[in-house]
Scaffold this motif. Structure first.
Motif, PDB file in Angstrom:
ATOM      1  N   GLY A  52      16.544  -1.474   0.064  1.00 51.34           N
ATOM      2  CA  GLY A  52      16.586  -2.191  -1.216  1.00 51.34           C
ATOM      3  C   GLY A  52      15.269  -2.047  -1.958  1.00 51.34           C
ATOM      4  N   LYS A  53      14.184  -2.396  -1.257  1.00 52.00           N
ATOM      5  CA  LYS A  53      12.859  -2.333  -1.879  1.00 52.00           C
ATOM      6  C   LYS A  53      12.464  -0.887  -2.167  1.00 52.00           C
ATOM      7  N   MET A  54      12.830   0.017  -1.244  1.00 47.90           N
ATOM      8  CA  MET A  54      12.469   1.439  -1.447  1.00 47.90           C
ATOM      9  C   MET A  54      13.195   1.989  -2.675  1.00 47.90           C
ATOM     10  N   ALA A 105       2.914   2.712   7.496  1.00 43.55           N
ATOM     11  CA  ALA A 105       3.663   1.574   8.061  1.00 43.55           C
ATOM     12  C   ALA A 105       2.928   0.963   9.250  1.00 43.55           C
ATOM     13  N   ALA A 106       3.025  -0.343   9.366  1.00 44.40           N
ATOM     14  CA  ALA A 106       2.407  -1.008  10.523  1.00 44.40           C
ATOM     15  C   ALA A 106       3.023  -2.384  10.717  1.00 44.40           C
ATOM     16  N   TYR A 107       2.876  -2.906  11.922  1.00 43.57           N
ATOM     17  CA  TYR A 107       3.277  -4.279  12.230  1.00 43.57           C
ATOM     18  C   TYR A 107       2.018  -5.042  12.602  1.00 43.57           C
ATOM     19  N   LEU A 132       0.817  -1.224   0.000  1.00 44.49           N
ATOM     20  CA  LEU A 132       0.000   0.000   0.000  1.00 44.49           C
ATOM     21  C   LEU A 132       0.845   1.266   0.000  1.00 44.49           C
ATOM     22  N   GLY A 133       1.989   1.224   0.678  1.00 45.84           N
ATOM     23  CA  GLY A 133       2.858   2.405   0.723  1.00 45.84           C
ATOM     24  C   GLY A 133       3.386   2.753  -0.662  1.00 45.84           C
ATOM     25  N   ALA A 134       3.794   1.724  -1.411  1.00 44.19           N
ATOM     26  CA  ALA A 134       4.272   1.957  -2.776  1.00 44.19           C
ATOM     27  C   ALA A 134       3.119   2.439  -3.650  1.00 44.19           C
ATOM     28  N   THR A 179      -3.997  -1.279  18.269  1.00 37.10           N
ATOM     29  CA  THR A 179      -3.288  -0.074  17.793  1.00 37.10           C
ATOM     30  C   THR A 179      -4.035   0.566  16.618  1.00 37.10           C
ATOM     31  N   LYS A 180      -4.713  -0.257  15.825  1.00 39.49           N
ATOM     32  CA  LYS A 180      -5.471   0.301  14.692  1.00 39.49           C
ATOM     33  C   LYS A 180      -6.723   1.042  15.183  1.00 39.49           C
ATOM     34  N   ALA A 181      -7.282   0.602  16.334  1.00 32.63           N
ATOM     35  CA  ALA A 181      -8.390   1.349  16.948  1.00 32.63           C
ATOM     36  C   ALA A 181      -7.880   2.714  17.401  1.00 32.63           C
ATOM     37  N   VAL A 198       9.598   7.134   2.978  1.00 31.89           N
ATOM     38  CA  VAL A 198      10.310   6.746   4.206  1.00 31.89           C
ATOM     39  C   VAL A 198      10.103   5.254   4.412  1.00 31.89           C
ATOM     40  N   ASP A 199      11.184   4.522   4.599  1.00 37.40           N
ATOM     41  CA  ASP A 199      11.071   3.090   4.866  1.00 37.40           C
ATOM     42  C   ASP A 199      12.379   2.583   5.466  1.00 37.40           C
ATOM     43  N   ARG A 200      12.288   1.435   6.128  1.00 37.78           N
ATOM     44  CA  ARG A 200      13.530   0.875   6.701  1.00 37.78           C
ATOM     45  C   ARG A 200      14.210  -0.032   5.681  1.00 37.78           C
ATOM     46  N   ALA A 209      14.726   4.986   7.376  1.00 41.68           N
ATOM     47  CA  ALA A 209      14.465   5.172   8.807  1.00 41.68           C
ATOM     48  C   ALA A 209      13.575   4.060   9.337  1.00 41.68           C
ATOM     49  N   ASP A 210      13.895   3.612  10.542  1.00 37.15           N
ATOM     50  CA  ASP A 210      13.015   2.671  11.235  1.00 37.15           C
ATOM     51  C   ASP A 210      11.954   3.515  11.939  1.00 37.15           C
ATOM     52  N   LEU A 211      10.725   3.384  11.489  1.00 35.16           N
ATOM     53  CA  LEU A 211       9.661   4.246  12.021  1.00 35.16           C
ATOM     54  C   LEU A 211       9.218   3.854  13.426  1.00 35.16           C
ATOM     55  N   SER A 212       9.730   2.733  13.934  1.00 39.18           N
ATOM     56  CA  SER A 212       9.392   2.387  15.329  1.00 39.18           C
ATOM     57  C   SER A 212      10.294   3.147  16.298  1.00 39.18           C
ATOM     58  N   PRO A 272       2.157  -7.746  -0.139  1.00 42.09           N
ATOM     59  CA  PRO A 272       3.031  -8.850   0.283  1.00 42.09           C
ATOM     60  C   PRO A 272       2.837  -9.188   1.760  1.00 42.09           C
ATOM     61  N   ASN A 273       2.611  -8.169   2.578  1.00 44.47           N
ATOM     62  CA  ASN A 273       2.396  -8.409   4.010  1.00 44.47           C
ATOM     63  C   ASN A 273       1.150  -9.240   4.259  1.00 44.47           C
ATOM     64  N   TYR A 274       0.057  -8.862   3.591  1.00 43.86           N
ATOM     65  CA  TYR A 274      -1.197  -9.598   3.797  1.00 43.86           C
ATOM     66  C   TYR A 274      -1.055 -11.028   3.279  1.00 43.86           C
TER      67      TYR A 274
HETATM   68  N1  LIG Z   1      -2.876  -5.326   3.631  1.00 45.52           N
HETATM   69  C1  LIG Z   1      -4.050  -5.396   4.240  1.00 45.52           C
HETATM   70  O1  LIG Z   1      -4.826  -6.340   4.040  1.00 45.52           O
HETATM   71  C2  LIG Z   1      -4.475  -4.293   5.181  1.00 45.52           C
HETATM   72  C3  LIG Z   1      -5.759  -4.336   5.724  1.00 45.52           C
HETATM   73  C4  LIG Z   1      -6.149  -3.338   6.580  1.00 45.52           C
HETATM   74  C5  LIG Z   1      -5.305  -2.308   6.907  1.00 45.52           C
HETATM   75  N2  LIG Z   1      -4.052  -2.285   6.378  1.00 45.52           N
HETATM   76  C6  LIG Z   1      -3.165  -1.203   6.790  1.00 45.52           C
HETATM   77  O2  LIG Z   1      -2.520  -0.671   5.661  1.00 45.52           O
HETATM   78  C7  LIG Z   1      -1.173  -0.321   5.958  1.00 45.52           C
HETATM   79  C8  LIG Z   1      -0.204  -1.039   5.047  1.00 45.52           C
HETATM   80  O3  LIG Z   1      -0.528  -2.370   4.951  1.00 45.52           O
HETATM   81  P1  LIG Z   1       0.436  -3.641   4.769  1.00 45.52           P
HETATM   82  O4  LIG Z   1       0.681  -4.196   6.091  1.00 45.52           O
HETATM   83  O5  LIG Z   1      -0.211  -4.551   3.863  1.00 45.52           O
HETATM   84  O6  LIG Z   1       1.799  -3.133   4.435  1.00 45.52           O
HETATM   85  P2  LIG Z   1       2.466  -2.615   3.080  1.00 45.52           P
HETATM   86  O7  LIG Z   1       1.822  -1.425   2.543  1.00 45.52           O
HETATM   87  O8  LIG Z   1       2.591  -3.777   2.194  1.00 45.52           O
HETATM   88  O9  LIG Z   1       3.838  -2.219   3.687  1.00 45.52           O
HETATM   89  C9  LIG Z   1       4.073  -1.316   4.713  1.00 45.52           C
HETATM   90  C10 LIG Z   1       5.408  -0.653   4.442  1.00 45.52           C
HETATM   91  O10 LIG Z   1       5.901  -0.159   5.679  1.00 45.52           O
HETATM   92  C11 LIG Z   1       7.227  -0.618   5.846  1.00 45.52           C
HETATM   93  N3  LIG Z   1       7.597  -0.768   7.248  1.00 45.52           N
HETATM   94  C12 LIG Z   1       7.232  -1.753   8.075  1.00 45.52           C
HETATM   95  N4  LIG Z   1       7.812  -1.583   9.263  1.00 45.52           N
HETATM   96  C13 LIG Z   1       8.572  -0.460   9.175  1.00 45.52           C
HETATM   97  C14 LIG Z   1       9.436   0.227  10.072  1.00 45.52           C
HETATM   98  N5  LIG Z   1       9.641  -0.197  11.309  1.00 45.52           N
HETATM   99  N6  LIG Z   1      10.066   1.347   9.639  1.00 45.52           N
HETATM  100  C15 LIG Z   1       9.893   1.786   8.372  1.00 45.52           C
HETATM  101  N7  LIG Z   1       9.098   1.169   7.473  1.00 45.52           N
HETATM  102  C16 LIG Z   1       8.437   0.060   7.875  1.00 45.52           C
HETATM  103  C17 LIG Z   1       7.257  -1.947   5.143  1.00 45.52           C
HETATM  104  O11 LIG Z   1       8.613  -2.306   4.889  1.00 45.52           O
HETATM  105  P3  LIG Z   1       9.135  -3.811   5.120  1.00 45.52           P
HETATM  106  O12 LIG Z   1       8.864  -4.489   3.853  1.00 45.52           O
HETATM  107  O13 LIG Z   1      10.541  -3.622   5.474  1.00 45.52           O
HETATM  108  O14 LIG Z   1       8.328  -4.390   6.266  1.00 45.52           O
HETATM  109  C18 LIG Z   1       6.445  -1.646   3.896  1.00 45.52           C
HETATM  110  O15 LIG Z   1       7.206  -1.053   2.895  1.00 45.52           O
HETATM  111  C19 LIG Z   1      -0.952  -0.695   7.419  1.00 45.52           C
HETATM  112  O16 LIG Z   1      -1.115   0.446   8.217  1.00 45.52           O
HETATM  113  C20 LIG Z   1      -2.059  -1.697   7.704  1.00 45.52           C
HETATM  114  O17 LIG Z   1      -2.470  -1.661   9.045  1.00 45.52           O
HETATM  115  C21 LIG Z   1      -3.622  -3.260   5.527  1.00 45.52           C
END
Ligand SMILES: NC(=O)c1ccc[n+]([C@@H]2O[C@H](COP(=O)([O-])OP(=O)(O)OC[C@H]3O[C@@H](n4cnc5c(N)ncnc54)[C@H](OP(=O)(O)O)[C@@H]3O)[C@@H](O)[C@H]2O)c1
Length: 265
Positions: A44-46, A93-95, A21-23, A160-162, A39-41, A66-69, A193-195
């Protein structure tokens, strides 16, 4: 999207911009002619995403590693925001791993709070303080449908999302008078990719998956119009049924049943 650029200026900052989603946020903004600070940690991917955007769109793309945590990195980000006169902030960004609550380590519990809640809270505070008075600006915070009900297997993430949801919704009203548009985007399942790495199982009651580009595009178009936006018709319908028709206990039960079927059945 000249209208968008006219409203929010030439620069946008995307926190968590390398992929998914960030990209997609970065790309939609670049395609509308905005310069983007990514901004990303993950450098390579950024770097790969930034190079592609520079090649495909005639805009400047800056990269901040930058590490956003880590809250210490907020100062660097604010410096860059001031230098470019950037007035649009997207916190993406989120974990959010899918796992039993007790399988988290103590450090991990802090990581959820730091990355998903503490950093956006402080970053937004300093961003707003840094803005010249009366300058139109925008803040979009990514929240999640998982933040609307306590949800098993993603309990710290959902909590945290709430927080993010309430942060953005409250600021939407409080900052309106200062010409600052704030919105929470409550996404459902999105094909990042995260999902995908959570390996959800197909389920009849489960969420339908949206493309990141669609979510980013629609959310950006709603900024300035809504306090909270839910992308996708089926997510909107689910939200309507679960918040307006069903009592909360039934809605929470259904959400948790779906979650269990997707990951544990
Ligand atoms: N995907 C879903 O299904 C979904 C659903 C509901 C809400 N959301 C929300 O949408 C947002 C993005 O979703 P996503 O999780 O799918 O992620 P994404 O957009 O695929 O990736 C998030 C980006 O943040 C980066 N990031 C993670 N930890 C970081 C850190 N400590 N410092 C800097 N950058 C960091 C990731 O890099 P790395 O690759 O290094 O981790 C990645 O480039 C999140 O806020 C999530 O809660 C997503």
């Amino acid at each position: 999207m000249d209208k968008f650029k006219k409203r929010y200026g030439d620069w946008a900052l995307v926190a968590g911009a390398a992929e998914g989603l960030g990209a997609a946020f970065s790309e939609v903004l670049a395609s509308w002619g905005l310069h983007v600070i990514m901004v990303d940690r993950d450098t390579g991917k950024m770097k790969a995403t930034a190079e592609r955007l520079r090649r495909d769109y005639s805009v400047s793309i800056q990269e901040i590693e930058a590490d956003l945590s880590d809250m210490l990195n907020i100062a660097t980000i604010i410096e860059q925001i001031k230098e470019t006169n950037c007035s649009l902030l997207i916190y993406n960004a989120a974990y959010g791993p899918v796992k039993d609550f007790l399988d988290n380590t103590v450090d991990e519990l802090d990581y959820y709070v730091n990355l998903n809640s503490r950093t956006p809270l402080h970053l937004i505070y300093r961003f707003v303080k840094s803005l010249p008075s009366g300058q139109r600006s925008g803040i979009l915070v990514m929240s999640s449908l998982a933040g609307l009900w306590g949800t098993q297997l993603v309990v710290p993430y959902g909590a945290t999302k709430a927080f993010d949801y309430n942060l953005a919704e409250g600021l939407h009203y409080e900052l309106k008078g200062r010409k600052i548009d704030v919105m929470a985007c409550c996404a459902g399942a999105t094909d990042t990719p995260n999902y995908r790495s959570t390996k959800p199982k197909e389920n009849l009651l489960g969420p339908s998956m949206l493309k990141p580009h669609y979510v980013a595009d629609r959310a950006l178009r709603k900024l300035g119009k809504k306090a909270v936006y839910i992308p996708g018709f089926s997510n909107q319908l689910t939200y309507f049924l679960l918040t307006r028709i069903f009592p909360r206990s039934l809605s929470a039960g259904l959400m948790n049943r779906v979650m269990y079927k997707m990951y544990r059945n």
